[in-house]
Design an enzyme around this catalytic site. Structure first.
Site, mmCIF file in Angstrom:
data_model
loop_
_atom_site.group_PDB
_atom_site.id
_atom_site.type_symbol
_atom_site.label_atom_id
_atom_site.label_comp_id
_atom_site.label_asym_id
_atom_site.label_seq_id
_atom_site.Cartn_x
_atom_site.Cartn_y
_atom_site.Cartn_z
ATOM 1 N N SER A 165 0.838 -1.207 0.000
ATOM 2 C CA SER A 165 0.000 0.000 0.000
ATOM 3 C C SER A 165 0.868 1.250 0.000
ATOM 4 O O SER A 165 0.525 2.251 0.608
ATOM 5 C CB SER A 165 -0.873 -0.009 1.256
ATOM 6 O OG SER A 165 -0.017 -0.102 2.388
ATOM 7 N N ASN A 171 3.154 4.026 -2.523
ATOM 8 C CA ASN A 171 2.754 4.973 -3.549
ATOM 9 C C ASN A 171 2.120 4.258 -4.752
ATOM 10 O O ASN A 171 1.013 4.592 -5.196
ATOM 11 C CB ASN A 171 4.035 5.724 -3.963
ATOM 12 C CG ASN A 171 3.783 6.961 -4.776
ATOM 13 O OD1 ASN A 171 4.513 7.221 -5.729
ATOM 14 N ND2 ASN A 171 2.800 7.750 -4.415
ATOM 15 N N GLY A 225 1.290 0.908 -4.916
ATOM 16 C CA GLY A 225 0.216 0.015 -4.481
ATOM 17 C C GLY A 225 -1.098 0.762 -4.341
ATOM 18 O O GLY A 225 -2.169 0.287 -4.750
ATOM 19 N N PHE A 262 11.286 -6.723 0.847
ATOM 20 C CA PHE A 262 10.375 -7.391 1.781
ATOM 21 C C PHE A 262 9.838 -8.735 1.263
ATOM 22 O O PHE A 262 9.209 -9.484 2.004
ATOM 23 C CB PHE A 262 9.180 -6.470 2.107
ATOM 24 C CG PHE A 262 9.600 -5.147 2.704
ATOM 25 C CD1 PHE A 262 10.418 -5.103 3.828
ATOM 26 C CD2 PHE A 262 9.189 -3.947 2.144
ATOM 27 C CE1 PHE A 262 10.817 -3.889 4.378
ATOM 28 C CE2 PHE A 262 9.579 -2.728 2.688
ATOM 29 C CZ PHE A 262 10.398 -2.695 3.811
ATOM 30 N N LYS A 290 16.135 -0.258 -15.190
ATOM 31 C CA LYS A 290 15.983 1.165 -15.534
ATOM 32 C C LYS A 290 16.209 2.056 -14.307
ATOM 33 O O LYS A 290 16.590 3.213 -14.445
ATOM 34 C CB LYS A 290 14.639 1.428 -16.210
ATOM 35 C CG LYS A 290 13.431 0.980 -15.401
ATOM 36 C CD LYS A 290 12.780 2.097 -14.654
ATOM 37 C CE LYS A 290 11.866 1.590 -13.580
ATOM 38 N NZ LYS A 290 11.063 2.590 -12.946
ATOM 39 N N ARG A 309 11.910 9.026 -8.478
ATOM 40 C CA ARG A 309 12.578 9.352 -7.214
ATOM 41 C C ARG A 309 14.069 8.992 -7.251
ATOM 42 O O ARG A 309 14.882 9.629 -6.592
ATOM 43 C CB ARG A 309 11.876 8.634 -6.058
ATOM 44 C CG ARG A 309 12.041 7.132 -6.037
ATOM 45 C CD ARG A 309 11.298 6.468 -4.891
ATOM 46 N NE ARG A 309 9.941 6.126 -5.261
ATOM 47 C CZ ARG A 309 9.247 5.120 -4.737
ATOM 48 N NH1 ARG A 309 9.777 4.362 -3.805
ATOM 49 N NH2 ARG A 309 8.030 4.854 -5.123
ATOM 50 N N GLN A 349 15.089 2.278 -5.213
ATOM 51 C CA GLN A 349 15.340 0.980 -5.841
ATOM 52 C C GLN A 349 16.658 0.964 -6.633
ATOM 53 O O GLN A 349 17.290 -0.078 -6.773
ATOM 54 C CB GLN A 349 14.183 0.624 -6.789
ATOM 55 C CG GLN A 349 12.812 0.624 -6.142
ATOM 56 C CD GLN A 349 12.653 -0.434 -5.072
ATOM 57 O OE1 GLN A 349 13.233 -1.503 -5.169
ATOM 58 N NE2 GLN A 349 11.893 -0.127 -4.033
HETATM 59 N N1 LIG Z 1 5.981 4.576 -7.005
HETATM 60 C C1 LIG Z 1 6.020 4.406 -8.310
HETATM 61 O O1 LIG Z 1 5.858 5.364 -9.082
HETATM 62 C C2 LIG Z 1 6.198 3.024 -8.859
HETATM 63 C C3 LIG Z 1 5.774 2.782 -10.152
HETATM 64 C C4 LIG Z 1 5.935 1.526 -10.676
HETATM 65 C C5 LIG Z 1 6.506 0.532 -9.890
HETATM 66 N N2 LIG Z 1 6.909 0.780 -8.624
HETATM 67 C C6 LIG Z 1 7.476 -0.321 -7.845
HETATM 68 O O2 LIG Z 1 6.490 -0.780 -6.937
HETATM 69 C C7 LIG Z 1 7.124 -1.310 -5.774
HETATM 70 C C8 LIG Z 1 6.496 -0.687 -4.552
HETATM 71 O O3 LIG Z 1 6.736 0.690 -4.590
HETATM 72 P P1 LIG Z 1 5.809 1.753 -3.898
HETATM 73 O O4 LIG Z 1 6.111 3.044 -4.563
HETATM 74 O O5 LIG Z 1 4.402 1.307 -3.867
HETATM 75 O O6 LIG Z 1 6.351 1.691 -2.392
HETATM 76 P P2 LIG Z 1 6.790 2.929 -1.465
HETATM 77 O O7 LIG Z 1 8.256 3.035 -1.477
HETATM 78 O O8 LIG Z 1 5.951 4.118 -1.780
HETATM 79 O O9 LIG Z 1 6.282 2.483 -0.032
HETATM 80 C C9 LIG Z 1 6.929 1.617 0.836
HETATM 81 C C10 LIG Z 1 5.998 0.487 1.171
HETATM 82 O O10 LIG Z 1 6.681 -0.435 2.005
HETATM 83 C C11 LIG Z 1 5.897 -0.704 3.159
HETATM 84 N N3 LIG Z 1 6.800 -0.970 4.264
HETATM 85 C C12 LIG Z 1 7.631 -0.090 4.873
HETATM 86 N N4 LIG Z 1 8.328 -0.721 5.832
HETATM 87 C C13 LIG Z 1 7.919 -2.021 5.801
HETATM 88 C C14 LIG Z 1 8.296 -3.179 6.533
HETATM 89 N N5 LIG Z 1 9.208 -3.133 7.482
HETATM 90 N N6 LIG Z 1 7.711 -4.335 6.207
HETATM 91 C C15 LIG Z 1 6.795 -4.404 5.230
HETATM 92 N N7 LIG Z 1 6.394 -3.356 4.499
HETATM 93 C C16 LIG Z 1 6.967 -2.168 4.788
HETATM 94 C C17 LIG Z 1 5.059 0.519 3.373
HETATM 95 O O11 LIG Z 1 3.901 0.224 4.065
HETATM 96 C C18 LIG Z 1 4.744 0.895 1.931
HETATM 97 O O12 LIG Z 1 3.660 0.137 1.472
HETATM 98 C C19 LIG Z 1 8.606 -1.017 -5.937
HETATM 99 O O13 LIG Z 1 9.243 -2.164 -6.426
HETATM 100 C C20 LIG Z 1 8.653 0.060 -6.984
HETATM 101 O O14 LIG Z 1 9.835 0.042 -7.737
HETATM 102 C C21 LIG Z 1 6.751 2.022 -8.085
#
Ligand SMILES: NC(=O)c1ccc[n+]([C@@H]2O[C@H](COP(=O)([O-])OP(=O)(O)OC[C@H]3O[C@@H](n4cnc5c(N)ncnc54)[C@H](O)[C@@H]3O)[C@@H](O)[C@H]2O)c1
Length: 487
Positions: free
Chosen positions: A12, A14, A16, A98, A206, A270, A299
């Site tokens: 959940s 950004n 998610g 995770f 990327k 980011r 990442q």
């Molecule tokens: N944000 C984007 O624009 C985007 C776009 C496409 C793909 N992604 C990919 O999606 C994946 C998730 O990215 P995001 O942006 O949703 O995440 P994020 O970095 O915004 O958020 C971190 C997430 O990790 C969780 N978290 C933090 N500490 C934790 C712990 N100890 N145990 C379990 N969960 C914990 C938080 O609740 C949160 O859901 C990544 O692999 C990212 O590369 C991101």
């Protein structure tokens, strides 16, 4: 799968939360899906309140996607097993660090015929030297098929409902339609391909390139240098897939998960932002992650480390000078100012004329000895030995900071516009059948746009097309964006 397909979003953050907006609406409206979508939320206290309670009452993830309402049928669940146990489709979207623990927790606790799809961009280290794809880890641990979804999808823009495309790499094509229906919306267009590994590798690699693009921004080197880094990054991505995931298709790099995601991440993500701050502030990556990302995870640097671990083990660091330099800069083994020196004699700067190019579709090719690497960079002299009039012409241009890759391609004409000058001049005549890619100039098409596309159709081999098309296209995009910003 049962009659009504039940969906759980594992994560959940950004992305998610942004994808929950689309998936929630689709599950509420499409008859094949169960209306209620569970979303696993890592519990955190925000101003004395549990994040799950805030989401379930206000329908807003105030920490990771503030300002956007989630559909009311998306229910936040703080317990991982409770969230996942009834799901037919598990959407994994957490930072990749995770995943191994999540899989351990979920083993034996999910439906045996469930399927997974990973939206996670990153790798994990494999035991014994190598990397593991996240989808492979999920499949291996949970014993369920795992597809992937990757694309030029910055979460905030998707949440705003701006038009974009994405790519699903489907493990088993029988799930293709269901997965497309689950994610597709008016403004989120899905293309399904069967090249799942290549789609996933693009999504992870990327972020390394975007870190390099951020360094270039921090150093103030400008759009042309950034386009060169993007192009060389793409070529290293192609080479990486070619070496470690043979059998993948070059066409996959032209889907949203490839070129498009690379460009958007190198301009908007980011990783780029933090890497730029790394150069400008002198703080460590870890410090900046804490300061700038409010709990979000970077990442690029961990992926660079995982890739380096693999390259080092296989003795391949010198074949991937950009990936290697970025990792060394992130870990303070190299000064960021040395980035360009590391890529000045990139393997991609070899002669690629038809006679000397022995490459077969995407292999990068060996130099036939026409391009000699110089040990010292002091004088801006040509680095190749002319063999013909055309070569002499090219050698005039190849200097210390201005790398030329000579190519042969038909029906392509373009002009170069030196940065800061208004005057255009043609450097090539289509009838000569020779095309030179000048990586140091803003480039414009001789006869309208899009140049990249014309270059692609003109070149006779895919690898040449990629080489030419992306460099030009990226430079063109930078040119357009500079023009737009100037308005
Ligand atoms: N944000 C984007 O624009 C985007 C776009 C496409 C793909 N992604 C990919 O999606 C994946 C998730 O990215 P995001 O942006 O949703 O995440 P994020 O970095 O915004 O958020 C971190 C997430 O990790 C969780 N978290 C933090 N500490 C934790 C712990 N100890 N145990 C379990 N969960 C914990 C938080 O609740 C949160 O859901 C990544 O692999 C990212 O590369 C991101």
């Amino acid at each position: 799968m049962s009659d009504k397909i039940s969906v759980c979003i594992v994560g959940s953050g950004n992305w998610g939360s942004a994808i929950a907006k689309i998936v929630g609406v689709n599950c509420a409206t499409l008859p094949q899906f169960e209306k209620c979508v569970t979303m696993y939320v890592y519990e955190e206290m925000i101003d004395g309140k549990k994040l799950t309670e805030i989401i379930n009452t206000t329908h807003e993830n105030v920490k990771y996607l503030p300002g956007h309402k989630l559909p009311e049928n998306v229910v936040a669940v703080p317990d991982l097993i409770d969230a996942c146990k009834n799901a037919d489709i598990l959407i994994f979207v957490v930072p990749h660090q995770f995943i191994p623990n999540f899989c351990k927790t979920l083993l034996g606790k999910i439906k045996p015929n469930a399927v997974a799809i990973s939206l996670i961009k990153g790798f994990d280290k494999a035991e014994g030297g190598g990397i593991d794809l996240i989808s492979h880890i999920i499949t291996r641990h949970l014993k369920i098929p795992c597809s992937v979804l990757m694309g030029a999808n910055l979460a905030n823009e998707v949440a705003q409902g701006n038009f974009c495309e994405t790519t699903i790499g489907c493990q088993d094509i029988k799930y293709a339609k269901t997965l497309r229906d689950l994610f597709q919306s008016q403004n989120f267009r899905v293309v399904v391909v069967d090249d799942s590994d290549a789609v996933e590798v693009c999504g992870a690699l990327k972020n390394i390139v975007a870190t390099g693009a951020g360094f270039v921004d921090g150093l103030g080197l400008g759009d042309n240098t950034k386009a060169a880094v993007i192009r060389l990054g793409l070529m290293e991505m192609v080479r990486f897939v070619d070496v470690f995931y043979p059998g993948s298709k070059l066409s996959t790099f032209f889907e949203s998960c490839g070129v498009a995601d690379l460009i958007t991440t190198c301009y908007g993500g980011r990783n780029r932002r933090v890497a730029e701050a790394f150069v400008k502030t002198g703080k460590t990556i870890a410090e900046l992650e804490t300061e700038m990302l409010n709990g979000q995870k970077l990442q690029g640097p961990p992926t660079a480390e995982e890739v380096n671990y693999m390259l080092k083990n296989k003795g391949l660091e010198d074949k991937f000078p950009l990936f290697t330099a970025i990792h060394k800069i992130c870990t303070n083994q190299l000064k960021v100012q040395d980035l360009i020196d590391c890529i000045r004699n990139h393997p991609e700067h070899m002669m690629k004329t038809q006679k000397s190019d022995k490459s077969k579709g995407g292999k990068g090719g060996k130099s036939a000895g026409a391009c000699v690497k110089k040990p010292s960079y002091k004088a801006p002299t040509p680095c190749c030995q002319p063999k013909s009039g055309d070569d002499t012409q090219k050698c005039k241009f190849h200097t210390f900071n201005y790398r030329v890759t000579p190519l042969k391609a038909k029906n392509v004409t373009f002009r170069l516009v030196p940065k800061g000058e208004k005057k255009e001049f043609a450097i090539m005549n289509a009838s000569s059948n020779n095309m030179y890619l000048f990586n140091g100039f803003r480039t414009r098409c001789g006869k309208g746009l899009p140049l990249g596309m014309r270059a692609l159709s003109g070149a006779s081999k895919p690898v040449r097309a990629l080489n030419t098309g992306l460099g030009v296209l990226a430079t063109f995009c930078a040119y357009k964006s500079a023009k737009t910003n100037a308005k």
